[in-house]
Scaffold this active site. Structure first.
Site, mmCIF file in Angstrom:
data_model
loop_
_atom_site.group_PDB
_atom_site.id
_atom_site.type_symbol
_atom_site.label_atom_id
_atom_site.label_comp_id
_atom_site.label_asym_id
_atom_site.label_seq_id
_atom_site.Cartn_x
_atom_site.Cartn_y
_atom_site.Cartn_z
ATOM 1 N N HIS A 181 38.287 38.793 45.092
ATOM 2 C CA HIS A 181 38.969 38.310 43.888
ATOM 3 C C HIS A 181 39.861 37.132 44.256
ATOM 4 O O HIS A 181 40.164 36.924 45.434
ATOM 5 C CB HIS A 181 39.858 39.415 43.283
ATOM 6 C CG HIS A 181 39.106 40.474 42.542
ATOM 7 N ND1 HIS A 181 38.494 41.525 43.174
ATOM 8 C CD2 HIS A 181 38.885 40.654 41.211
ATOM 9 C CE1 HIS A 181 37.915 42.309 42.269
ATOM 10 N NE2 HIS A 181 38.134 41.806 41.061
ATOM 11 N N LYS B 248 45.421 38.258 42.913
ATOM 12 C CA LYS B 248 45.229 39.633 42.422
ATOM 13 C C LYS B 248 46.104 40.610 43.214
ATOM 14 O O LYS B 248 46.091 40.623 44.446
ATOM 15 C CB LYS B 248 43.753 40.050 42.517
ATOM 16 C CG LYS B 248 43.524 41.466 41.987
ATOM 17 C CD LYS B 248 42.056 41.765 41.758
ATOM 18 C CE LYS B 248 41.804 43.223 41.386
ATOM 19 N NZ LYS B 248 42.461 43.661 40.146
HETATM 20 N N1 LIG Z 1 39.707 45.524 32.463
HETATM 21 C C1 LIG Z 1 39.167 44.343 32.749
HETATM 22 O O1 LIG Z 1 38.035 44.016 32.330
HETATM 23 C C2 LIG Z 1 39.931 43.377 33.585
HETATM 24 C C3 LIG Z 1 41.130 43.723 34.091
HETATM 25 N N2 LIG Z 1 41.892 42.826 34.748
HETATM 26 C C4 LIG Z 1 43.219 43.258 35.131
HETATM 27 O O2 LIG Z 1 44.163 42.646 34.261
HETATM 28 C C5 LIG Z 1 45.413 42.532 34.927
HETATM 29 C C6 LIG Z 1 45.948 41.121 34.748
HETATM 30 O O3 LIG Z 1 45.115 40.197 35.397
HETATM 31 P P1 LIG Z 1 45.577 38.686 35.623
HETATM 32 O O4 LIG Z 1 45.879 38.022 34.339
HETATM 33 O O5 LIG Z 1 44.569 38.079 36.522
HETATM 34 O O6 LIG Z 1 46.959 38.946 36.432
HETATM 35 P P2 LIG Z 1 48.166 37.966 36.810
HETATM 36 O O7 LIG Z 1 48.997 38.717 37.792
HETATM 37 O O8 LIG Z 1 47.670 36.624 37.178
HETATM 38 O O9 LIG Z 1 48.989 37.821 35.435
HETATM 39 C C7 LIG Z 1 49.721 38.903 34.932
HETATM 40 C C8 LIG Z 1 50.615 38.462 33.796
HETATM 41 O O10 LIG Z 1 51.303 39.626 33.350
HETATM 42 C C9 LIG Z 1 52.693 39.333 33.224
HETATM 43 N N3 LIG Z 1 53.463 40.556 33.488
HETATM 44 C C10 LIG Z 1 53.872 41.052 34.678
HETATM 45 N N4 LIG Z 1 54.586 42.168 34.480
HETATM 46 C C11 LIG Z 1 54.629 42.381 33.140
HETATM 47 C C12 LIG Z 1 55.210 43.345 32.316
HETATM 48 N N5 LIG Z 1 55.968 44.331 32.827
HETATM 49 N N6 LIG Z 1 55.021 43.270 30.977
HETATM 50 C C13 LIG Z 1 54.328 42.262 30.455
HETATM 51 N N7 LIG Z 1 53.749 41.287 31.189
HETATM 52 C C14 LIG Z 1 53.892 41.345 32.516
HETATM 53 C C15 LIG Z 1 52.971 38.227 34.218
HETATM 54 O O11 LIG Z 1 54.078 37.480 33.759
HETATM 55 C C16 LIG Z 1 51.667 37.430 34.182
HETATM 56 O O12 LIG Z 1 51.748 36.442 33.184
HETATM 57 C C17 LIG Z 1 45.149 42.963 36.376
HETATM 58 O O13 LIG Z 1 45.538 44.316 36.513
HETATM 59 C C18 LIG Z 1 43.643 42.857 36.510
HETATM 60 O O14 LIG Z 1 43.113 43.727 37.471
HETATM 61 C C19 LIG Z 1 41.473 41.552 34.966
HETATM 62 C C20 LIG Z 1 40.251 41.158 34.524
HETATM 63 C C21 LIG Z 1 39.368 42.033 33.799
HETATM 64 O O1 LIG Z 2 41.965 41.078 38.605
HETATM 65 C C1 LIG Z 2 40.816 40.719 38.247
HETATM 66 O O2 LIG Z 2 40.481 39.524 38.195
HETATM 67 C C2 LIG Z 2 39.865 41.739 37.868
HETATM 68 N N1 LIG Z 2 40.279 42.969 37.757
HETATM 69 C C3 LIG Z 2 39.523 44.064 37.345
HETATM 70 C C4 LIG Z 2 39.463 45.102 38.442
HETATM 71 O O3 LIG Z 2 40.421 45.241 39.212
HETATM 72 O O4 LIG Z 2 38.461 45.812 38.518
HETATM 73 C C5 LIG Z 2 38.164 43.691 36.816
HETATM 74 C C6 LIG Z 2 37.536 42.562 37.557
HETATM 75 O O5 LIG Z 2 37.236 42.971 38.854
HETATM 76 C C7 LIG Z 2 38.471 41.351 37.556
#
Ligand SMILES: NC(=O)C1=CN([C@@H]2O[C@H](COP(=O)(O)OP(=O)(O)OC[C@H]3O[C@@H](n4cnc5c(N)ncnc54)[C@H](O)[C@@H]3O)[C@@H](O)[C@H]2O)C=CC1
Ligand SMILES: O=C(O)C1=N[C@H](C(=O)O)C[C@H](O)C1
Length: 351
Positions: free
Chosen positions: A234, A238
């Site tokens: 990733h 991450k």
């Molecule tokens: N379920 C899915 O299909 C997917 C899940 N994810 C997950 O989504 C999450 C976010 O991913 P990214 O945007 O890449 O992460 P990132 O870390 O780049 O961004 C996270 C954002 O959340 C904010 N944040 C941090 N703590 C917070 C809180 N207490 N309340 C509200 N906002 C807060 C930060 O200010 C930042 O803007 C990760 O856990 C990732 O694994 C990511 C892609 C797909």
């Molecule tokens: O953080 C990400 O980017 C992603 N998070 C999810 C995970 O932890 O499985 C989904 C995907 O892998 C992208």
């Protein structure tokens, strides 16, 4: 001698009858890994019956009711990349964004514009740090009384549990895409609440997960004695180990109980050069999710490989908007409960 075959782009090298390697590369035009799974098993015997429930559910496509005009989606985690992609997908799919959202401690309170380049739709969103609970409550009170408010959560593993507790307390149905946190506690906290929780919202990846679960149900232990190894890459920002990998491994373990495998054995790549060496296109370094699971027989003569490789974030963002529409429908017609994305897919609610 160890033999292997790849199906990763039409280059089938050294094909061996007992060895199938499944791979799918999702780039701008996605190829369906599910297709490879089904094709591989059609090559075999009647094993393709394992996919029957999925095929049946795919036929059960229902028309989603139109979202109420007064339904607002609060996209928490803005301006993070995943929350931004999900907010844009909501606009694209005709959903209305709430003008406020929770943000993290690393972000200054401010107002940002979410803009979907496909439709030209735009919404200004005021960002409020999640620790400012009273301010948040005041800002959503009006939205809750004038209509329906649903939340999307793409925040941070450290925020998963407290944010979920906030949604439950405020009676806000939510789609939780954020990975990590205390997942057992999460499931306890949200019982009896309308929500969709899944580590991966990508339609084809969810289909692959459903197919693996079906396979494990039909042929439990079919790969017993095989050794599992898992590598995931990733973007280096991450925070946690892939939540998808953890979920997929749970299914694989029903097929191949490898007592020695633990989540710590997942090899994580968070380095740009290593990621490129692993096959990540350089232009996807800041947003990718490449996963490879390998099962190898005890004597090393047979190996299977499953890959799901995603460049960018659109696939999850689109699935998230579909999950919101699904949840909105449930609120109108169903009982409160916790759904996962396989439920959403099986109800024919993914476009
Ligand atoms: N379920 C899915 O299909 C997917 C899940 N994810 C997950 O989504 C999450 C976010 O991913 P990214 O945007 O890449 O992460 P990132 O870390 O780049 O961004 C996270 C954002 O959340 C904010 N944040 C941090 N703590 C917070 C809180 N207490 N309340 C509200 N906002 C807060 C930060 O200010 C930042 O803007 C990760 O856990 C990732 O694994 C990511 C892609 C797909
Ligand atoms: O953080 C990400 O980017 C992603 N998070 C999810 C995970 O932890 O499985 C989904 C995907 O892998 C992208």
């Amino acid at each position: 001698m160890r033999r292997s075959a790849t199906m990763d782009g039409g280059n089938i090298s050294n094909p061996a009858p007992l060895v199938y390697i499944f791979s799918a590369l999702y780039k701008s035009s996605m190829r369906f890994l599910l297709y490879h799974l089904i094709a591989a098993f059609v090559l075999g015997t009647h094993a393709c019956h394992a996919f029957t429930p999925l095929q049946q559910s795919a036929r059960r496509i229902t028309t989603l009711h139109a979202m109420d005009d007064d339904t607002f989606i609060m996209v928490n985690g803005l301006p993070g990349p995943m929350a931004t992609a999900a907010a844009e997908a909501c606009l694209r799919k005709g959903l209305k964004l709430a003008p406020v959202a929770m943000t993290g401690p690393d972000v200054e309170p401010s107002t940002i514009s979410v803009f979907d380049t496909v439709t030209g739709k735009k919404q200004d969103v005021k960002l409020i740090p999640s620790k400012e609970t009273e301010k948040l409550q005041a800002s959503i009170a009006g939205l809750k009384t004038s209509g329906n408010l649903l939340a999307i959560d793409y925040t941070h593993p450290s925020a998963v549990n407290s944010n979920a507790q906030f949604y439950v307390k405020e009676k806000i149905p939510f789609v939780m895409g954020t990975t990590g946190g205390d997942r057992d506690q999460l499931m306890k906290d949200v019982q009896g609440h309308f929500c969709v929780i899944a580590p991966n919202m990508g339609k084809q990846i969810v289909a692959m997960q459903a197919a693996l679960e079906d396979l494990a149900t039909k042929f439990p232990g079919a790969f017993d004695g095989y050794k599992l190894s898992v590598t995931e890459s990733h973007q280096k920002t991450k925070a946690d180990t892939s939540g998808t990998a953890k979920a997929v491994i749970e299914s694989i373990e029903k097929l191949a109980s490898d007592d020695n495998f633990t989540i710590e054995d997942i090899k994580m790549i968070r380095d740009d050069d290593e990621a490129v060496a692993f096959g990540v296109p350089p232009d996807a370094i800041k947003g990718h999710a490449f996963h490879t699971y390998t099962l190898t027989s005890a004597d090393g003569s047979v190996s299977f490989q499953l890959q799901h490789n995603v460049a960018g974030r659109t696939i999850y963002a689109e699935g998230t908007a579909d999950a919101v529409k699904f949840l909105s429908k449930q609120i109108h017609s169903g009982e409160p409960r916790v759904f996962n994305m396989i439920d959403v897919l099986e109800k024919g609610a993914m476009e």
